[in-house]
Design a protein around this motif. Sequence first.
Motif, PDB file in Angstrom:
ATOM      1  N   HIS A 356       0.854  -1.184   0.000  1.00 33.41           N
ATOM      2  CA  HIS A 356       0.000   0.000   0.000  1.00 33.41           C
ATOM      3  C   HIS A 356       0.894   1.239   0.000  1.00 33.41           C
ATOM      4  CE1 HIS A 356      -3.981  -1.839   0.774  1.00 33.41           C
ATOM      5  NE2 HIS A 356      -3.288  -2.772   1.401  1.00 33.41           N
ATOM      6  N   MET A 357       0.634   2.161  -0.918  1.00 32.17           N
ATOM      7  CA  MET A 357       1.392   3.405  -0.971  1.00 32.17           C
ATOM      8  C   MET A 357       0.421   4.588  -1.016  1.00 32.17           C
ATOM      9  SD  MET A 357       4.415   2.478  -3.720  1.00 32.17           S
ATOM     10  CE  MET A 357       5.353   3.965  -3.333  1.00 32.17           C
ATOM     11  N   VAL A 359       0.899   8.433  -2.227  1.00 36.01           N
ATOM     12  CA  VAL A 359       1.893   9.284  -2.883  1.00 36.01           C
ATOM     13  C   VAL A 359       1.293  10.666  -3.143  1.00 36.01           C
ATOM     14  CG1 VAL A 359       3.391   9.580  -4.888  1.00 36.01           C
ATOM     15  CG2 VAL A 359       2.994   7.285  -3.945  1.00 36.01           C
ATOM     16  N   ASP A 418       6.859   5.221   1.348  1.00 35.44           N
ATOM     17  CA  ASP A 418       5.507   4.755   1.032  1.00 35.44           C
ATOM     18  C   ASP A 418       4.452   5.823   1.292  1.00 35.44           C
ATOM     19  OD1 ASP A 418       6.406   2.273   0.269  1.00 35.44           O
ATOM     20  OD2 ASP A 418       5.998   1.323   2.196  1.00 35.44           O
ATOM     21  N   LYS A 447      11.231   2.717  -5.360  1.00 34.85           N
ATOM     22  CA  LYS A 447      10.521   1.804  -4.476  1.00 34.85           C
ATOM     23  C   LYS A 447      10.765   0.388  -4.978  1.00 34.85           C
ATOM     24  CE  LYS A 447       7.292  -0.099  -1.841  1.00 34.85           C
ATOM     25  NZ  LYS A 447       7.456  -0.292  -0.382  1.00 34.85           N
ATOM     26  N   VAL A 455       0.292  -4.006  -6.012  1.00 31.04           N
ATOM     27  CA  VAL A 455       0.525  -2.681  -5.447  1.00 31.04           C
ATOM     28  C   VAL A 455      -0.744  -1.849  -5.585  1.00 31.04           C
ATOM     29  CG1 VAL A 455       2.047  -0.663  -5.467  1.00 31.04           C
ATOM     30  CG2 VAL A 455       2.891  -2.884  -6.299  1.00 31.04           C
ATOM     31  N   ILE A 457      -1.976   2.127  -4.961  1.00 32.28           N
ATOM     32  CA  ILE A 457      -1.438   3.463  -4.718  1.00 32.28           C
ATOM     33  C   ILE A 457      -2.572   4.474  -4.667  1.00 32.28           C
ATOM     34  CG2 ILE A 457       0.228   5.209  -5.443  1.00 32.28           C
ATOM     35  CD1 ILE A 457       1.523   3.139  -7.242  1.00 32.28           C
TER      36      ILE A 457
END
Length: 569
Positions: A356-357, A359, A418, A447, A455, A457
Amino acid sequence: MARFAIWLAWSLALLTSSMISASIVEHSFNVEDVTVRKLCREQVITAVNESLPGPTIRVREGDTLVVHVFNKSPYNITIHWHGILQLLSGWADGPAYATQCPIRPGESYTYRFNITGQEGTLWWHAHVGWLRATVYGALIIHPKSGRSYPFPKPYKEIPILLGEWWNANVIDVENEGLAVGAAPNISDAYTINGKPGNLYPCSENDMYELKVKRGKTYMLRIINAALNNQLFFKIANHSVTVVAIDAAYTDPYDTDLVVVAPGQTTDVLFKADQAVGSYYMAAHPYITTPPTTVEFDSTTTRGIVVYEGSTSASAPVVPTLPDFFDTPRAHQFYTNLTGLAGGPQWVPVPSHVDEHMFVTFGLAVERCPENATCLGPLEGRFSASMNNESFQLPNKTSMLEAFYRGERDEVYTTDFPDAPPVRFDYTNSSISRDESLIYAPKSTKVKRLRFNSTVEIVLQNTAFLTVENHPIHIHGFNFHVLAQGFGNFDAVNDRQKFNLVNPQIRNTIAVPVGGWAVIRFQANNPGIWLVHCHLDVHLPVGMAMAFEVENGPTPSSTLPPPPSDLPRC
């Protein structure tokens, strides 16, 4: 046993059919400076094969594409095949110093890669500085022989490339802005297939014309190749049906207006069902910055649709485009698009998430160097950042070569965060010039992702300097757009809006102005993959990061060695 024999025969027949249908498609690109006349003056531009746009490449899914690039220009050059997944062929992806060193003036390089699991409209463009203003073209992937579209076959297919034009050398425009840390000069015109149209000086005869037969259906493959502007596109008195975006099929969506961000493509079916006559097609910018804060090119490009049998007795019908700042219309278009679940090349949404990111991204400020003159905000230089890191590409080797040779520590680090280092009210205009937040350090951070990990985001716009819609492009992957909206992402309430059934699939997402988008993808392609804003005014100043996807456990999931003729730095 009989069932096994039937299955084996069917499998061999399918394999043989695939091998027969696949071809090697070969092109030569001569990149050189040419003189063209537009808007009442002669201008030297860098172009491929002396044409603007450059040549259209047509392949079928499963083909191998081979393009010989001869750099006869005075500039370093690379070519990026925008949206091509480059499965195990990351060496051919193209961005300078990310996956290869540039092709120097007087040198050449051959790109070779397979077209796997994709069909639809993509495009190619230069990936060094602002050269993509004139070095670009369409890349069209047809279904394999014997396979059809998930809609009736159109009578004809026409690429519509929307571009941006400067009455100047675009490299000089870029360098002048970078030298003083200010925003570069805006463009002088927009173009349709390289032609500005009759609203510009000396351009009455420099307008794209599409001839059609009444009752026939055409596929328009619309590509936004502009450097810095999203565009509204419309054909007078006609509706269209969107059937694909970024080479991914959609549920059919009827509309009279198309919105495309830089880097995006949109395939529409257009039926010539009006009275015999002529009708303008037109495009002008969709602007997401406040009208008093940023100067923009407010002109309109036009082409013309001419029905067979039409005479010049009556003037062409003119479309009414939305206001430049019509965010509700743009958001309606973007959010009404859904993927064609179960259709050709459909990929279901991964259900389990490993990474989990969150950004954040936006403009930033870099302090003015000692004894320099800076004309950017706060007496500094314009910059940009993601999670408070302003990305800086290396210049002595490519990141992919460092990854392959195990020399990453000398070129980049794997500690891209992250989440942003501090939480704040991301889209509140009061933070616009908050000096505790707006300065971002220069770094080359990536990353690291495990092979085959999934992933998710949250892409969150910020209000640094100004609010803006940013088109974020991820190299090497398509992703599902689960949801998008305005303001700060709400991890509880906004998660309930996720579409996990038939979300649109893209390679470039226009993150809403002052808002957010959530995307998800599977990291099944080892290598280095750039993630960046596809506004060329923002990429050189740091609105980027990269993923390092580790090799898989088998030879078939491991990045192969670089080609022997890969350009050296």
